[in-house]
Design a protein around this motif. Sequence first.
Motif, short mmCIF file in Angstrom:
data_model
loop_
_atom_site.label_atom_id
_atom_site.label_comp_id
_atom_site.label_asym_id
_atom_site.label_seq_id
_atom_site.Cartn_x
_atom_site.Cartn_y
_atom_site.Cartn_z
N UNK A 197 58.70 74.54 -2.63
CA UNK A 197 57.61 75.32 -3.21
C UNK A 197 58.03 76.71 -3.66
N UNK A 198 59.25 77.10 -3.38
CA UNK A 198 59.70 78.45 -3.74
C UNK A 198 59.61 78.75 -5.24
N UNK A 199 59.90 77.79 -6.13
CA UNK A 199 59.80 78.11 -7.57
C UNK A 199 58.37 78.23 -8.08
N UNK A 200 57.38 77.90 -7.28
CA UNK A 200 56.00 77.87 -7.75
C UNK A 200 55.42 79.27 -7.90
N UNK A 201 54.54 79.40 -8.86
CA UNK A 201 53.68 80.57 -8.94
C UNK A 201 52.46 80.30 -8.05
N UNK A 202 51.79 81.35 -7.63
CA UNK A 202 50.66 81.16 -6.72
C UNK A 202 49.58 80.28 -7.34
N UNK A 203 49.45 80.36 -8.68
CA UNK A 203 48.43 79.56 -9.36
C UNK A 203 48.75 78.06 -9.33
#
Length: 427
Positions: A35-41
Amino acid sequence: MTLSSAAAPASDADLANAALINRYWSVRQLSAALCQPLEIEDYGVQSMADVSPPKWHLAHTTWFFETFLLRPYLETYLEFHPSYGYLFNSYYESVGDRHPRPQRGLLSRPTVADIYQYRAHVDEAMAKLLSRQADHPAVAELTALGLHHEQQHQELLLTDLKYNLAINPLRPAYRQDVAVVKCACPTPLEFVGFAGGLYTIGHQTTDFAFDNEGPAHPVYLQDFALANRLVTNGDYLEFMADKGYQTAAHWLAEGWAMVQSEGWQAPLYWEQRDGQWWMFTLGGLQPVNLLEPVAHLSYFEADAYAQWRGCRLPTEAEWEVATARLPVEGNLLTTDHLHPQPASGNRQLQQLYGDTWEWTQSAYLPYPRFRPAPGAVGEYNGKFMCNQMVLRGGSCVTPPGHIRPSYRNFFPPSARWQFSGLRLAKG
Protein backbone atom coordinates in the motif's frame (compact mmCIF):
# COMPACT_ATOMS: atom_id res chain seq x y z
CA MET A 1 31.74 -20.53 28.76
CA THR A 2 31.41 -23.71 30.79
CA LEU A 3 29.16 -26.51 29.70
CA SER A 4 26.77 -25.88 32.62
CA SER A 5 26.21 -22.23 31.64
CA ALA A 6 25.74 -22.86 27.91
CA ALA A 7 22.28 -22.22 26.51
CA ALA A 8 20.26 -25.33 25.86
CA PRO A 9 19.76 -26.09 22.17
CA ALA A 10 16.40 -24.97 20.83
CA SER A 11 13.82 -27.71 20.54
CA ASP A 12 11.92 -28.47 17.35
CA ALA A 13 8.87 -26.83 18.93
CA ASP A 14 10.85 -23.67 19.74
CA LEU A 15 12.14 -23.48 16.18
CA ALA A 16 8.63 -23.99 14.78
CA ASN A 17 7.28 -21.25 17.06
CA ALA A 18 10.02 -18.85 16.01
CA ALA A 19 9.43 -19.61 12.33
CA LEU A 20 5.70 -18.94 12.70
CA ILE A 21 6.32 -15.63 14.49
CA ASN A 22 8.78 -14.53 11.80
CA ARG A 23 6.33 -15.51 9.09
CA TYR A 24 3.55 -13.58 10.81
CA TRP A 25 5.53 -10.34 10.78
CA SER A 26 6.77 -10.89 7.23
CA VAL A 27 3.28 -11.36 5.81
CA ARG A 28 1.75 -8.51 7.78
CA GLN A 29 4.51 -6.11 6.76
CA LEU A 30 4.14 -7.03 3.09
CA SER A 31 0.49 -5.97 3.10
CA ALA A 32 1.47 -2.53 4.36
CA ALA A 33 4.36 -2.34 1.87
CA LEU A 34 2.00 -3.06 -1.03
CA CYS A 35 0.00 0.00 0.00
CA GLN A 36 2.98 2.35 0.20
CA PRO A 37 2.62 3.62 -3.41
CA LEU A 38 -1.04 4.54 -2.83
CA GLU A 39 -2.40 8.01 -2.41
CA ILE A 40 -4.82 8.44 0.47
CA GLU A 41 -7.69 8.77 -2.01
CA ASP A 42 -6.92 5.31 -3.46
CA TYR A 43 -7.66 3.50 -0.20
CA GLY A 44 -11.44 3.84 -0.35
CA VAL A 45 -12.30 3.30 -4.03
CA GLN A 46 -14.60 0.42 -5.01
CA SER A 47 -15.44 0.52 -8.71
CA MET A 48 -17.61 -2.62 -8.86
CA ALA A 49 -19.22 -5.01 -6.41
CA ASP A 50 -16.66 -7.78 -6.95
CA VAL A 51 -13.66 -5.66 -5.89
CA SER A 52 -12.93 -4.19 -2.48
CA PRO A 53 -11.10 -1.00 -1.47
CA PRO A 54 -7.51 -1.40 -0.23
CA LYS A 55 -8.62 -0.08 3.17
CA TRP A 56 -11.11 -2.92 3.47
CA HIS A 57 -8.52 -5.59 2.61
CA LEU A 58 -6.20 -4.25 5.33
CA ALA A 59 -9.01 -4.29 7.86
CA HIS A 60 -10.60 -7.61 6.91
CA THR A 61 -7.35 -9.57 7.18
CA THR A 62 -6.87 -8.01 10.63
CA TRP A 63 -10.43 -8.88 11.61
CA PHE A 64 -9.65 -12.51 10.75
CA PHE A 65 -6.91 -12.71 13.39
CA GLU A 66 -9.04 -10.84 15.92
CA THR A 67 -12.09 -13.06 15.36
CA PHE A 68 -10.58 -16.52 15.02
CA LEU A 69 -7.54 -16.21 17.28
CA LEU A 70 -7.52 -13.32 19.73
CA ARG A 71 -11.09 -13.46 20.98
CA PRO A 72 -11.14 -17.20 21.67
CA TYR A 73 -7.53 -17.72 22.80
CA LEU A 74 -6.19 -14.52 24.43
CA GLU A 75 -8.08 -13.99 27.66
CA THR A 76 -6.86 -10.42 28.16
CA TYR A 77 -7.72 -9.25 24.64
CA LEU A 78 -9.82 -6.08 24.32
CA GLU A 79 -11.46 -5.54 20.95
CA PHE A 80 -10.41 -2.42 19.08
CA HIS A 81 -13.90 -1.28 18.08
CA PRO A 82 -17.29 -2.94 18.71
CA SER A 83 -18.56 -2.29 15.16
CA TYR A 84 -15.55 -3.62 13.25
CA GLY A 85 -16.90 -7.17 13.37
CA TYR A 86 -19.90 -6.00 11.35
CA LEU A 87 -17.91 -3.80 8.96
CA PHE A 88 -15.14 -6.25 8.10
CA ASN A 89 -16.75 -9.69 8.13
CA SER A 90 -16.83 -10.92 4.53
CA TYR A 91 -19.08 -13.97 4.22
CA TYR A 92 -18.97 -15.86 7.52
CA GLU A 93 -22.65 -16.39 8.25
CA SER A 94 -21.99 -18.14 11.55
CA VAL A 95 -19.98 -15.15 12.83
CA GLY A 96 -22.83 -12.68 12.38
CA ASP A 97 -24.26 -9.94 10.18
CA ARG A 98 -22.01 -7.93 7.89
CA HIS A 99 -21.94 -4.72 5.90
CA PRO A 100 -23.14 -5.27 2.29
CA ARG A 101 -20.25 -6.07 -0.01
CA PRO A 102 -21.21 -3.61 -2.80
CA GLN A 103 -21.20 -0.76 -0.25
CA ARG A 104 -17.66 -1.18 1.10
CA GLY A 105 -16.49 1.78 -0.96
CA LEU A 106 -19.05 4.06 0.72
CA LEU A 107 -17.28 3.86 4.08
CA SER A 108 -15.34 7.09 4.50
CA ARG A 109 -15.01 6.16 8.16
CA PRO A 110 -13.16 4.45 9.74
CA THR A 111 -10.27 6.37 8.26
CA VAL A 112 -7.10 4.91 6.80
CA ALA A 113 -5.29 6.03 9.96
CA ASP A 114 -7.89 4.18 12.05
CA ILE A 115 -7.29 0.99 10.06
CA TYR A 116 -3.53 1.15 10.54
CA GLN A 117 -4.09 1.66 14.27
CA TYR A 118 -6.38 -1.38 14.22
CA ARG A 119 -3.65 -3.44 12.56
CA ALA A 120 -1.10 -2.29 15.16
CA HIS A 121 -3.50 -3.13 18.00
CA VAL A 122 -4.11 -6.64 16.68
CA ASP A 123 -0.43 -7.21 15.87
CA GLU A 124 0.54 -6.33 19.44
CA ALA A 125 -2.01 -8.78 20.81
CA MET A 126 -0.96 -11.48 18.35
CA ALA A 127 2.64 -11.10 19.51
CA LYS A 128 1.49 -11.94 23.03
CA LEU A 129 -0.57 -14.89 21.85
CA LEU A 130 2.17 -16.32 19.65
CA SER A 131 4.72 -16.02 22.47
CA ARG A 132 2.75 -18.67 24.34
CA GLN A 133 1.06 -20.52 21.53
CA ALA A 134 1.93 -23.83 23.15
CA ASP A 135 -0.91 -23.16 25.60
CA HIS A 136 -3.40 -23.68 22.76
CA PRO A 137 -2.49 -26.28 20.10
CA ALA A 138 -5.01 -24.79 17.63
CA VAL A 139 -3.27 -21.41 17.59
CA ALA A 140 -0.45 -22.40 15.23
CA GLU A 141 -2.82 -24.02 12.74
CA LEU A 142 -5.24 -21.09 12.76
CA THR A 143 -2.40 -18.58 12.49
CA ALA A 144 -1.09 -20.38 9.42
CA LEU A 145 -4.59 -20.24 7.93
CA GLY A 146 -4.81 -16.53 8.73
CA LEU A 147 -1.47 -15.83 7.05
CA HIS A 148 -2.41 -17.68 3.88
CA HIS A 149 -5.73 -15.86 3.98
CA GLU A 150 -3.85 -12.56 4.12
CA GLN A 151 -1.65 -13.64 1.20
CA GLN A 152 -4.81 -14.27 -0.81
CA HIS A 153 -5.89 -10.75 0.00
CA GLN A 154 -2.49 -9.35 -0.98
CA GLU A 155 -3.15 -10.68 -4.46
CA LEU A 156 -6.74 -9.44 -4.38
CA LEU A 157 -5.58 -6.04 -3.18
CA LEU A 158 -3.47 -5.63 -6.32
CA THR A 159 -6.00 -7.07 -8.77
CA ASP A 160 -8.81 -5.00 -7.25
CA LEU A 161 -6.63 -1.90 -7.26
CA LYS A 162 -5.82 -2.48 -10.95
CA TYR A 163 -9.52 -2.50 -11.75
CA ASN A 164 -10.12 0.62 -9.67
CA LEU A 165 -7.32 2.51 -11.41
CA ALA A 166 -8.33 1.32 -14.89
CA ILE A 167 -11.78 2.86 -14.45
CA ASN A 168 -10.14 6.27 -14.01
CA PRO A 169 -9.94 8.14 -17.37
CA LEU A 170 -6.44 9.33 -16.40
CA ARG A 171 -5.24 5.68 -16.39
CA PRO A 172 -2.99 6.35 -13.37
CA ALA A 173 -0.20 3.88 -12.61
CA TYR A 174 -0.01 2.05 -9.30
CA ARG A 175 3.78 2.41 -9.60
CA GLN A 176 5.81 4.31 -12.15
CA ASP A 177 8.85 2.03 -11.76
CA VAL A 178 7.29 -1.25 -12.91
CA ALA A 179 9.82 -2.80 -15.29
CA VAL A 180 8.80 -3.58 -18.86
CA VAL A 181 10.66 -6.65 -20.15
CA LYS A 182 11.44 -6.77 -23.86
CA CYS A 183 11.93 -10.20 -25.42
CA ALA A 184 12.89 -10.64 -29.06
CA CYS A 185 12.94 -14.44 -29.05
CA PRO A 186 9.46 -15.98 -29.32
CA THR A 187 9.02 -19.46 -27.89
CA PRO A 188 7.30 -21.74 -30.45
CA LEU A 189 4.18 -23.42 -29.12
CA GLU A 190 4.70 -27.16 -28.79
CA PHE A 191 2.92 -29.92 -26.91
CA VAL A 192 4.38 -32.15 -24.22
CA GLY A 193 2.80 -35.58 -23.92
CA PHE A 194 1.91 -37.51 -20.77
CA ALA A 195 0.94 -41.15 -20.46
CA GLY A 196 -2.46 -42.03 -19.16
CA GLY A 197 -2.96 -44.16 -16.10
CA LEU A 198 -3.89 -44.08 -12.44
CA TYR A 199 -2.53 -41.07 -10.53
CA THR A 200 -3.05 -39.55 -7.12
CA ILE A 201 -3.91 -35.87 -6.86
CA GLY A 202 -4.61 -33.61 -3.89
CA HIS A 203 -2.41 -32.41 -1.06
CA GLN A 204 -0.22 -35.23 0.29
CA THR A 205 2.27 -33.65 2.73
CA THR A 206 2.11 -32.25 6.26
CA ASP A 207 2.73 -28.71 5.01
CA PHE A 208 -0.11 -26.20 5.02
CA ALA A 209 -2.92 -26.59 2.50
CA PHE A 210 -6.49 -25.36 2.32
CA ASP A 211 -9.21 -27.89 3.02
CA ASN A 212 -10.39 -27.91 -0.61
CA GLU A 213 -7.02 -29.38 -1.70
CA GLY A 214 -7.86 -32.72 -0.14
CA PRO A 215 -8.35 -35.47 0.54
CA ALA A 216 -5.76 -36.93 -1.83
CA HIS A 217 -7.45 -39.45 -4.08
CA PRO A 218 -6.83 -41.51 -7.23
CA VAL A 219 -7.85 -40.35 -10.69
CA TYR A 220 -7.63 -42.18 -13.99
CA LEU A 221 -6.38 -40.15 -16.95
CA GLN A 222 -6.25 -40.90 -20.64
CA ASP A 223 -3.10 -39.94 -22.58
CA PHE A 224 -2.92 -36.16 -22.82
CA ALA A 225 -0.63 -33.32 -23.83
CA LEU A 226 -0.15 -29.79 -22.51
CA ALA A 227 1.25 -26.81 -24.38
CA ASN A 228 4.79 -25.90 -23.37
CA ARG A 229 3.82 -22.26 -22.67
CA LEU A 230 0.85 -20.03 -22.07
CA VAL A 231 -1.18 -18.55 -24.92
CA THR A 232 0.27 -15.14 -25.83
CA ASN A 233 -1.22 -11.80 -26.78
CA GLY A 234 -0.06 -12.43 -30.33
CA ASP A 235 -1.82 -15.81 -30.40
CA TYR A 236 -4.99 -14.24 -29.08
CA LEU A 237 -4.90 -11.38 -31.59
CA GLU A 238 -5.10 -14.02 -34.33
CA PHE A 239 -8.35 -15.25 -32.78
CA MET A 240 -9.66 -11.69 -32.66
CA ALA A 241 -8.63 -11.03 -36.27
CA ASP A 242 -10.45 -14.20 -37.36
CA LYS A 243 -13.68 -12.77 -35.93
CA GLY A 244 -13.49 -14.91 -32.85
CA TYR A 245 -15.77 -12.57 -30.93
CA GLN A 246 -18.27 -12.55 -33.79
CA THR A 247 -18.50 -16.33 -34.36
CA ALA A 248 -21.03 -18.06 -32.12
CA ALA A 249 -19.77 -21.54 -32.99
CA HIS A 250 -16.67 -21.11 -30.80
CA TRP A 251 -18.61 -20.21 -27.67
CA LEU A 252 -20.57 -21.90 -24.94
CA ALA A 253 -24.14 -20.59 -24.93
CA GLU A 254 -23.71 -18.62 -21.71
CA GLY A 255 -20.41 -17.21 -22.95
CA TRP A 256 -21.95 -16.10 -26.23
CA ALA A 257 -24.71 -14.38 -24.27
CA MET A 258 -22.03 -12.55 -22.25
CA VAL A 259 -20.24 -11.46 -25.44
CA GLN A 260 -23.46 -9.95 -26.72
CA SER A 261 -24.70 -8.42 -23.49
CA GLU A 262 -21.32 -7.03 -22.36
CA GLY A 263 -19.97 -6.11 -25.78
CA TRP A 264 -16.72 -8.05 -25.32
CA GLN A 265 -14.33 -7.56 -28.25
CA ALA A 266 -10.95 -8.04 -26.53
CA PRO A 267 -9.48 -9.02 -23.15
CA LEU A 268 -10.24 -6.75 -20.21
CA TYR A 269 -7.95 -3.67 -20.04
CA TRP A 270 -7.31 -3.66 -23.79
CA GLU A 271 -8.16 -0.56 -25.81
CA GLN A 272 -7.39 0.67 -29.30
CA ARG A 273 -5.70 4.01 -29.89
CA ASP A 274 -4.88 5.17 -33.42
CA GLY A 275 -5.24 1.62 -34.72
CA GLN A 276 -2.90 0.07 -32.12
CA TRP A 277 -3.86 -2.11 -29.17
CA TRP A 278 -2.83 -0.90 -25.73
CA MET A 279 -3.39 -2.50 -22.34
CA PHE A 280 -3.68 -1.04 -18.89
CA THR A 281 -1.13 -2.43 -16.43
CA LEU A 282 -0.16 -1.68 -12.85
CA GLY A 283 2.56 0.44 -14.44
CA GLY A 284 0.06 2.41 -16.51
CA LEU A 285 -0.98 2.15 -20.16
CA GLN A 286 1.44 0.12 -22.32
CA PRO A 287 1.42 -1.15 -25.92
CA VAL A 288 0.31 -4.78 -26.15
CA ASN A 289 3.43 -6.97 -26.22
CA LEU A 290 2.73 -9.87 -28.59
CA LEU A 291 4.99 -12.28 -26.67
CA GLU A 292 3.49 -11.81 -23.23
CA PRO A 293 0.84 -14.24 -21.97
CA VAL A 294 -2.67 -13.00 -22.61
CA ALA A 295 -4.38 -12.13 -19.32
CA HIS A 296 -7.71 -11.00 -17.93
CA LEU A 297 -9.77 -13.53 -19.87
CA SER A 298 -12.97 -15.09 -18.63
CA TYR A 299 -13.37 -18.86 -18.69
CA PHE A 300 -15.71 -18.35 -21.64
CA GLU A 301 -13.02 -16.54 -23.64
CA ALA A 302 -10.36 -19.10 -22.74
CA ASP A 303 -12.63 -21.95 -23.79
CA ALA A 304 -13.65 -20.20 -27.03
CA TYR A 305 -10.01 -19.63 -27.97
CA ALA A 306 -9.18 -23.29 -27.28
CA GLN A 307 -12.13 -24.40 -29.43
CA TRP A 308 -10.99 -22.11 -32.24
CA ARG A 309 -7.51 -23.68 -32.07
CA GLY A 310 -8.96 -27.19 -32.23
CA CYS A 311 -7.76 -27.86 -28.70
CA ARG A 312 -9.25 -27.71 -25.22
CA LEU A 313 -8.44 -26.52 -21.73
CA PRO A 314 -6.69 -29.01 -19.41
CA THR A 315 -8.50 -30.61 -16.53
CA GLU A 316 -7.21 -29.71 -13.10
CA ALA A 317 -6.07 -33.32 -12.61
CA GLU A 318 -4.01 -33.20 -15.81
CA TRP A 319 -2.44 -29.90 -14.75
CA GLU A 320 -1.53 -31.23 -11.32
CA VAL A 321 -0.11 -34.50 -12.62
CA ALA A 322 2.02 -32.64 -15.18
CA THR A 323 3.43 -30.20 -12.63
CA ALA A 324 3.63 -32.21 -9.42
CA ARG A 325 7.39 -32.91 -9.55
CA LEU A 326 8.50 -29.56 -10.97
CA PRO A 327 9.86 -26.68 -8.85
CA VAL A 328 7.38 -24.07 -7.66
CA GLU A 329 9.02 -21.05 -9.19
CA GLY A 330 8.21 -18.41 -11.74
CA ASN A 331 7.10 -14.83 -12.22
CA LEU A 332 5.39 -14.39 -8.85
CA LEU A 333 4.91 -11.27 -6.72
CA THR A 334 8.48 -10.94 -5.47
CA THR A 335 9.94 -10.75 -8.99
CA ASP A 336 8.33 -7.29 -8.85
CA HIS A 337 7.26 -7.30 -12.51
CA LEU A 338 3.57 -7.11 -11.51
CA HIS A 339 2.78 -8.19 -15.06
CA PRO A 340 2.92 -11.42 -17.11
CA GLN A 341 6.27 -11.97 -18.82
CA PRO A 342 7.22 -13.73 -22.09
CA ALA A 343 8.22 -17.39 -21.95
CA SER A 344 11.94 -18.07 -21.79
CA GLY A 345 14.29 -20.92 -21.02
CA ASN A 346 14.62 -24.50 -22.16
CA ARG A 347 12.29 -26.34 -19.80
CA GLN A 348 9.67 -28.42 -21.58
CA LEU A 349 6.83 -26.88 -19.58
CA GLN A 350 7.24 -23.18 -18.96
CA GLN A 351 5.24 -20.57 -17.01
CA LEU A 352 3.55 -23.16 -14.82
CA TYR A 353 3.69 -20.90 -11.78
CA GLY A 354 3.17 -17.17 -11.88
CA ASP A 355 2.40 -14.95 -14.87
CA THR A 356 -1.32 -15.85 -15.13
CA TRP A 357 -3.73 -18.19 -13.45
CA GLU A 358 -4.64 -20.95 -15.89
CA TRP A 359 -8.29 -21.73 -16.46
CA THR A 360 -9.06 -25.45 -16.44
CA GLN A 361 -12.16 -27.16 -17.78
CA SER A 362 -12.87 -28.53 -14.28
CA ALA A 363 -15.82 -27.32 -12.27
CA TYR A 364 -14.97 -26.41 -8.68
CA LEU A 365 -16.40 -29.38 -6.79
CA PRO A 366 -15.47 -31.24 -3.60
CA TYR A 367 -12.98 -34.06 -3.82
CA PRO A 368 -14.19 -37.52 -2.72
CA ARG A 369 -14.66 -37.68 1.08
CA PHE A 370 -14.25 -33.90 1.46
CA ARG A 371 -15.74 -32.55 4.66
CA PRO A 372 -15.65 -28.85 5.64
CA ALA A 373 -13.99 -28.05 8.95
CA PRO A 374 -16.36 -27.54 11.88
CA GLY A 375 -17.31 -24.03 12.89
CA ALA A 376 -16.93 -20.74 11.05
CA VAL A 377 -13.63 -21.64 9.34
CA GLY A 378 -15.54 -24.39 7.55
CA GLU A 379 -17.16 -21.61 5.51
CA TYR A 380 -13.80 -20.73 3.95
CA ASN A 381 -14.05 -22.83 0.77
CA GLY A 382 -16.72 -25.51 0.86
CA LYS A 383 -19.82 -23.39 0.44
CA PHE A 384 -18.56 -21.96 -2.87
CA MET A 385 -18.46 -25.34 -4.63
CA CYS A 386 -21.12 -24.42 -7.18
CA ASN A 387 -21.06 -22.43 -10.44
CA GLN A 388 -17.30 -21.85 -10.31
CA MET A 389 -14.39 -23.09 -12.42
CA VAL A 390 -10.93 -24.09 -11.18
CA LEU A 391 -7.76 -22.17 -12.02
CA ARG A 392 -4.23 -23.39 -11.34
CA GLY A 393 -0.69 -22.06 -11.08
CA GLY A 394 -0.79 -18.58 -9.55
CA SER A 395 -0.09 -15.24 -11.20
CA CYS A 396 2.41 -12.41 -11.31
CA VAL A 397 0.87 -11.00 -8.11
CA THR A 398 0.65 -14.28 -6.15
CA PRO A 399 2.99 -14.21 -3.12
CA PRO A 400 5.68 -16.95 -3.15
CA GLY A 401 5.17 -19.52 -0.42
CA HIS A 402 1.44 -19.40 -1.02
CA ILE A 403 1.17 -21.48 -4.21
CA ARG A 404 1.76 -25.22 -4.66
CA PRO A 405 0.82 -28.00 -7.12
CA SER A 406 -2.43 -28.88 -5.34
CA TYR A 407 -3.65 -25.27 -4.92
CA ARG A 408 -7.19 -24.81 -6.29
CA ASN A 409 -8.26 -21.28 -7.11
CA PHE A 410 -11.82 -20.75 -8.31
CA PHE A 411 -13.90 -18.02 -9.90
CA PRO A 412 -17.19 -17.73 -11.79
CA PRO A 413 -16.70 -18.36 -15.52
CA SER A 414 -17.49 -14.72 -16.38
CA ALA A 415 -14.76 -13.25 -14.09
CA ARG A 416 -12.09 -11.25 -15.93
CA TRP A 417 -10.40 -8.88 -13.46
CA GLN A 418 -7.98 -11.49 -12.13
CA PHE A 419 -4.74 -12.26 -13.98
CA SER A 420 -6.36 -15.24 -15.71
CA GLY A 421 -5.06 -16.79 -18.93
CA LEU A 422 -4.81 -20.23 -20.46
CA ARG A 423 -2.65 -23.14 -21.53
CA LEU A 424 -3.88 -25.40 -24.33
CA ALA A 425 -4.36 -29.14 -23.97
CA LYS A 426 -4.95 -32.06 -26.33
CA GLY A 427 -6.00 -35.67 -25.99
